[in-house]
Design an enzyme around this catalytic site. Sequence first.
Site, PDB file in Angstrom:
ATOM      1  N   ASP A  17      -9.702   9.449  10.428  1.00 56.07           N
ATOM      2  CA  ASP A  17     -10.628  10.457  10.956  1.00 56.07           C
ATOM      3  C   ASP A  17     -12.084  10.030  10.774  1.00 56.07           C
ATOM      4  OD1 ASP A  17     -11.816  12.191   8.376  1.00 56.07           O
ATOM      5  OD2 ASP A  17      -9.909  11.232   7.985  1.00 56.07           O
ATOM      6  N   TYR A  39     -17.225   1.924   6.478  1.00 57.36           N
ATOM      7  CA  TYR A  39     -15.767   1.989   6.564  1.00 57.36           C
ATOM      8  C   TYR A  39     -15.329   2.544   7.918  1.00 57.36           C
ATOM      9  CZ  TYR A  39     -11.077   3.894   5.908  1.00 57.36           C
ATOM     10  OH  TYR A  39      -9.751   4.224   6.077  1.00 57.36           O
ATOM     11  N   GLY A  67       0.813  -1.203   0.000  1.00 59.06           N
ATOM     12  CA  GLY A  67       0.000   0.000   0.000  1.00 59.06           C
ATOM     13  C   GLY A  67       0.850   1.258   0.000  1.00 59.06           C
ATOM     14  N   TRP A 120      -6.489  11.689   4.621  1.00 58.30           N
ATOM     15  CA  TRP A 120      -6.159  12.192   3.284  1.00 58.30           C
ATOM     16  C   TRP A 120      -4.751  11.766   2.857  1.00 58.30           C
ATOM     17  CZ3 TRP A 120      -8.441  17.725   2.185  1.00 58.30           C
ATOM     18  CH2 TRP A 120      -9.795  17.749   2.559  1.00 58.30           C
ATOM     19  N   ALA A 149      -5.107  -2.648   5.097  1.00 55.12           N
ATOM     20  CA  ALA A 149      -6.457  -2.171   5.411  1.00 55.12           C
ATOM     21  C   ALA A 149      -7.374  -2.351   4.215  1.00 55.12           C
ATOM     22  CB  ALA A 149      -6.432  -0.697   5.811  1.00 55.12           C
TER      23      ALA A 149
END
Length: 295
Positions: A101, A124, A10, A149, A59
């Site tokens: 977040d 999610y 990732g 982000w 993830a």
Amino acid sequence: MSILLIGKNGQVGFELQRSLAPLGPVVALGSAECNLSQPESIRQAVRRHRPTIIVNAGAYTAVDRAETERDLAFAINGTAPGILGAEASAIGALVVHYSTDYVFDGHGTRPYRETDPTAPQSAYGRSKLEGEVQLAAATPRHLILRTSWVVGVHGTNFAKTMLRLAAERDELHVVDDQIGAPTSASLIADCTAHMIRPFLGHERQAFPSGIYHLAAGGETSWHGYARHIIARARQAGQPLRVSPDRVIPIRSTDYPTQARRPHNSRLDTTRLREAFGLTLPDWREGLDHILQQIL
């Protein structure tokens, strides 16, 4: 003394392979070697390598698809961290895990603190919160790093999407009522390496485990983010059809998605900066470094 990195392919996992290497031997696994949706695969990976630290960069990140693939999202994001925690507890290892977040409701304008109530508004977000809960319940030796982000040189992300679209279209419409801080994968990886070094150095009894917020400094909207990307690309001589002035602000209601996005993705990083003596640069610094590499 070794580090087991899960999710090496990732955005963050790619950078962690670089940042963790100076700390000692790193075993980096992808989904073929450690499938986070399969509990036995997780257990076998930890028992085979018996690491000092487990860094879980794996993830399920398909925010919209999670609304219809909830079982898979919860298996990877919710159940797997608890299994890692239980296996780590048995050998005295530390687990580093990344969250988001999205565990908050996304309202207001104040940056969220670690102690603020959680109230995820999407599958999610609920799956990521479940992972936090299960990991903390399984072992006290954990670092849960909430970020937002994420952008990097490796993999698919908003910056690359904007560059592609700006070369294809004459105008872009980007939401301007969601606020956060674009955070480079390299910053996350470098901070992680700094944070875990004391644990490798046997300072384990006093190690400050817990939840921390990790995000770049400053804030912007997705619209401001897109304008910055395009301005930098044009300065670098990229033949884009879109100029910054042709990035049109829209509201979230003008761009409906399956999963609800937070309007407020700001994270208060005071606790992390004070506990680990870190300075988190403005989001533009990390983004500009990424753009220099991909343009």
